[in-house]
Scaffold this motif. Structure first.
Motif, short mmCIF file in Angstrom:
data_model
loop_
_atom_site.label_atom_id
_atom_site.label_comp_id
_atom_site.label_asym_id
_atom_site.label_seq_id
_atom_site.Cartn_x
_atom_site.Cartn_y
_atom_site.Cartn_z
N THR A 64 31.12 89.80 28.50
CA THR A 64 29.52 89.94 28.43
C THR A 64 29.38 91.36 28.99
OG1 THR A 64 28.78 87.83 28.41
CG2 THR A 64 27.43 89.30 29.25
N GLY A 65 28.69 92.20 28.34
CA GLY A 65 28.55 93.68 28.94
C GLY A 65 29.39 94.82 28.15
N ALA A 66 30.45 94.17 27.64
CA ALA A 66 31.57 95.16 26.90
C ALA A 66 31.08 95.86 25.82
CB ALA A 66 32.91 94.52 26.83
N TRP A 67 31.37 97.04 25.57
CA TRP A 67 31.07 97.76 24.20
C TRP A 67 32.36 98.02 23.51
CZ3 TRP A 67 26.24 99.59 23.07
CH2 TRP A 67 25.18 99.66 23.90
N PHE A 68 31.92 98.20 22.02
CA PHE A 68 32.87 98.20 21.20
C PHE A 68 32.40 99.10 20.03
CE2 PHE A 68 31.48 94.18 19.75
CZ PHE A 68 31.23 94.32 18.47
N SER A 69 33.19 99.96 19.30
CA SER A 69 32.75 100.57 18.01
C SER A 69 33.58 100.25 16.92
CB SER A 69 33.20 101.94 18.35
OG SER A 69 32.31 102.56 19.45
N GLY A 70 32.90 100.51 15.72
CA GLY A 70 33.64 100.06 14.26
C GLY A 70 33.11 100.89 13.26
N ARG A 71 33.75 100.86 12.33
CA ARG A 71 33.45 101.66 11.09
C ARG A 71 32.90 100.56 9.95
NH1 ARG A 71 38.11 104.37 8.86
NH2 ARG A 71 37.91 102.68 7.21
N ASN A 72 31.57 100.85 9.50
CA ASN A 72 31.21 99.96 8.55
C ASN A 72 31.01 100.23 7.15
OD1 ASN A 72 30.44 97.69 10.56
ND2 ASN A 72 29.56 99.55 11.44
N ARG A 73 30.95 99.35 6.14
CA ARG A 73 30.95 100.27 4.79
C ARG A 73 29.95 99.04 4.14
NH1 ARG A 73 35.94 99.10 5.55
NH2 ARG A 73 36.81 97.18 4.84
N ARG A 74 29.01 99.75 3.26
CA ARG A 74 28.24 98.83 2.25
C ARG A 74 27.96 99.75 1.12
NH1 ARG A 74 22.11 97.49 2.54
NH2 ARG A 74 22.10 96.05 0.87
N ASP A 75 28.30 99.20 -0.12
CA ASP A 75 28.21 100.12 -1.29
C ASP A 75 28.91 101.38 -1.16
OD1 ASP A 75 26.50 98.02 -2.26
OD2 ASP A 75 24.68 98.91 -1.45
N ASP A 76 28.30 102.51 -1.09
CA ASP A 76 28.95 103.74 -1.03
C ASP A 76 28.71 104.42 0.24
OD1 ASP A 76 29.93 103.62 -3.84
OD2 ASP A 76 28.14 104.69 -4.47
N ARG A 77 28.22 103.61 1.12
CA ARG A 77 28.10 104.17 2.36
C ARG A 77 29.02 103.93 3.59
NH1 ARG A 77 21.81 102.38 3.34
NH2 ARG A 77 23.19 100.68 3.80
N VAL A 78 29.30 104.76 4.38
CA VAL A 78 30.12 104.43 5.53
C VAL A 78 29.70 105.07 6.82
CG1 VAL A 78 32.34 104.84 6.35
CG2 VAL A 78 32.20 104.59 4.04
N TRP A 79 29.57 104.28 7.70
CA TRP A 79 29.05 104.53 9.12
C TRP A 79 29.60 103.96 10.27
CZ3 TRP A 79 27.00 100.99 5.98
CH2 TRP A 79 26.59 99.77 6.42
N THR A 80 29.42 104.20 11.58
CA THR A 80 30.00 103.86 12.80
C THR A 80 28.99 103.22 13.55
OG1 THR A 80 31.87 105.52 12.73
CG2 THR A 80 31.46 104.45 14.92
N SER A 81 29.21 102.25 14.08
CA SER A 81 28.18 101.34 14.88
C SER A 81 28.68 101.34 16.17
CB SER A 81 27.70 100.12 14.16
OG SER A 81 28.63 99.47 14.21
N ARG A 82 27.97 101.20 17.30
CA ARG A 82 28.26 100.69 18.69
C ARG A 82 27.65 99.37 19.10
NH1 ARG A 82 31.29 102.18 21.94
NH2 ARG A 82 29.84 102.62 23.92
N SER A 83 28.37 98.51 19.41
CA SER A 83 27.74 97.18 19.68
C SER A 83 28.28 96.75 21.32
CB SER A 83 28.39 96.22 18.77
OG SER A 83 28.07 96.33 17.39
N GLN A 84 27.44 95.73 21.70
CA GLN A 84 27.70 95.27 23.07
C GLN A 84 27.75 93.98 22.95
OE1 GLN A 84 24.48 96.14 25.81
NE2 GLN A 84 25.92 96.12 27.54
N ILE A 85 28.58 93.59 23.61
CA ILE A 85 28.89 91.91 23.66
C ILE A 85 27.65 91.19 24.62
CG2 ILE A 85 30.50 90.11 24.37
CD1 ILE A 85 32.70 91.82 23.70
#
Length: 167
Positions: A64-85
Motif C-alpha cells: 500500500t502506497g507504492a507507485w508504478f507506471s505502465g504503458r496502455n493501449r486502446r484502439d490506436d492510442r498509446v499512453w503512460t499512466s501512473r498508479s498507486q496501490i
C-alpha cells in the motif's frame, strides 16, 4: 442517486459511480499464488490486452502506497499512466488507483476467494471522477466501460489459462 442520461449528455450531467463493473473467473490455483501473480504488476502484460511495460518505481513493490507506471493501449492510442496501490492484502485483495489515491480517476480491485482446489478471482473497475480525457458524453463513457469490461474478461481468461498451462 443515479440520474437518467442519454448518450449525448455532457459530462456535467453524469455521475462517475454509474460507470463500474465486476468480472469473475475460477482459476486452478490457491489464493496466495494468484495474489502473488497479480500483485507483481510487471507480469500483467502476460494476460492483459491493454497493458505493457508495467513496472514499480525504484525501491517500490506490492505494498500500500507504492507507485508504478505502465504503458496502455486502446484502439490506436498509446499512453503512460501512473498508479498507486491502495490495498495489498496477500492472498485476499489487491487494488490500485490510476492517478493516485488522492485524486485518482479509476480504481482497479482484485479479490481472491478460495473455492474448492482453486480460487474465484474477481476484478472490479470503478470510475472515480469524470474527466474529459476519458470521454465527454455518456456514450463515450459507456464505450470505455464496455472496452474495459471486455479487457478484464480477456485478462481473467488468459490468467486462468496461463495457470493451467504453467503449473
Amino acid at each position: 442517486m443515479t440520474t437518467t442520461t442519454t448518450g449525448n449528455d455532457p459530462i456535467e450531467a453524469m455521475n462517475a459511480a454509474d460507470f463500474a463493473f465486476t468480472r469473475r473467473a475460477w482459476v486452478d490455483a490457491a489464493p496466495a499464488l494468484v495474489y502473488e501473480l497479480v500483485s507483481d504488476v510487471s507480469a500483467i502484460s502476460r494476460w492483459s490486452p491493454d497493458a505493457a511495460d508495467v513496472a514499480f518505481d525504484p525501491e517500490a513493490g506490492p505494498w500500500t502506497g507504492a507507485w508504478f507506471s505502465g504503458r496502455n493501449r486502446r484502439d490506436d492510442r498509446v499512453w503512460t499512466s501512473r498508479s498507486q496501490i491502495v490495498r495489498a492484502d496477500p492472498g485476499t485483495a489487491f487494488g490500485f488507483v490510476v492517478g493516485g489515491a488522492e485524486n485518482g480517476i479509476v480504481h482497479w480491485k482484485w479479490t481472491f476467494t478460495p473455492q474448492g482446489r482453486g480460487t474465484v478471482v474477481q476484478q472490479s473497475w470503478q470510475l472515480l471522477r469524470l474527466d474529459p480525457v476519458l470521454g465527454t458524453t455518456h456514450a463515450d463513457l459507456d464505450a470505455l466501460r464496455r472496452h474495459m469490461a471486455e479487457s478484464a474478461e480477456i485478462t481473467l481468461t488468459a490468467l486462468a489459462q496461463w495457470l493451467a498451462e504453467e503449473r
